[in-house]
Design an enzyme around this catalytic site. Sequence first.
Site: not given
Length: 522
Positions: A171, A200, A263, A330, A424, A462
């Site tokens: 990300r 991802d 993803h 997912e 976290f 993340w």
Amino acid sequence: MNTRIIIFLHLVFVLPALVNGQTTAQVIPKPQKMELAQGVFKITPATSILSQKELLTSAKQLKGYLEPALGYDLAVNPKSGKKNVINLKLDKSLVQLGEEGYKLGITPDNITLAAFSEKGIFWGIQTLRQLLPAPIFREAQVQEISWEIPCLKIEDCPRFKWRGVMLDCSRTFITKEEIKKYLEAMSLFKMNVLHMHLTDDQGWRLEIKKYPELSSISSRFHESFKEPKEYEGFYSQDDIRELIKFAAQRNIMIVPEIEMPGHTTEVFAAFPQLSCKGDTNKIHPWTKGYGVHNEVFCAGNEQTFEFLQNVLNEVSALFPSEYIHIGGDEAPKMHWKACPKCQKRMADEGLKDENELQSWFVKRIEKYLNSKGKKLIGWDEIMEGGLSKSATVMYWRGWVKDVPQKVAALGNNIIMTPTSHCYFDYTYEKISTERVYSFNPVPPGFDEKFVEKVLGVQANFWSHLDRTPPRIDRQLFPRLLALAEVAWTNNDKKDWNDFKVRLQSKLKSLEILGISYTIGNY
Ligand code: ACM
Ligand code: ZN
């Protein structure tokens, strides 16, 4: 309690401890067994390190840790000297403390650190570093300080063998230097697995020689989003080798994650033919598009497996870790439902629904990984269409309460990372340090005979919202210290109030290591 009693207790317990320097015996994670004694051992220029031949690397590592702040040399194995020594020893009789356990004895004359293996010696050295005043972590000489270590005896070993941290490097790209900073801090608190989420929807972060497009196209946000350049990028295979070496020197295994079948839209930015519909994707920052995309790898297309196997060939050769994480979370099934190739695959393989198709996909990849000598880990969705006998499940969906019991009952190993305590990226309002600390990775009511299936526990970070180093630091710290204790110290030895005091004493060390942390609002 009345004030006079408090003053009395201070006079009887705290004052003598202060005089003896004992209040500095504050270690995180808390050792399983620790007995304080009178007096201190003082490191001076006359102190030397003794070690067996097999522990010379450990001895040099200890010397390397201490010398910058001390500002003088510590001799290793000098010809003479039995006093004022730090003695490192392998001792096979310590097998009952396991591969990572150690025994530490500190008297005014000597320090003895013994362990069954070099790993235990390494963790014992971390305890020793924590027992010194925090300026020991400085990179330059610190004047006018007495380097005292309280006399004590410790016998210690971890509760769990998997004590992990996941960093989402997709990300937001996290630089090699930042990762090294986290590895350094992890090792100080006896964490031993770094799980790198390398791929991802927001970017593919690992150089794959066979597919240079993954670095040139799939690692870049689409220009229309005008993302800062530092949020994108990739690790060359040399970068990864450097990180693996740095981690291994600190007893940390790096486990790579290559996401599939969902993803994966960053792959389709370069290779649209590998998705069911064949659409080209524009890589967007997480906040400017879907968090979960419907496009996934086409399970009916052999080119998908050719691509993934080629990628896994390089990943398996690059990472010495026995585990490779393949994601599996997912993955929406709507395109598989509409795709003639996926439907044909289901018919050919006798699969009754798309969940079974996902399991078929994962099992096929697992077989390939096994042929390379690797073990598969996946997020807990990998069990939905039937779990293979040997996959390890990473439990994240904290709201699906029966997953751990089911996985263990099937005989598979599980790593606990539930959203309820281990995410976290969540705010401290949602998951406070105290909440993390309260976590018991063996859930209440868990069948005794399945306990050994719980390999351990992991923090997941993340990087979709907190994207700069100080903000990432503050999401991780001080929660990571609480999780380190959850992972290492037996549940009945944990005590939040006691932990809070020790945590205060570690904040200075974090600062010196260049780590920002959240204060207050634990
Ligand atoms: C996950 O948080 N999707 C594993
Ligand atoms: Zn398809």
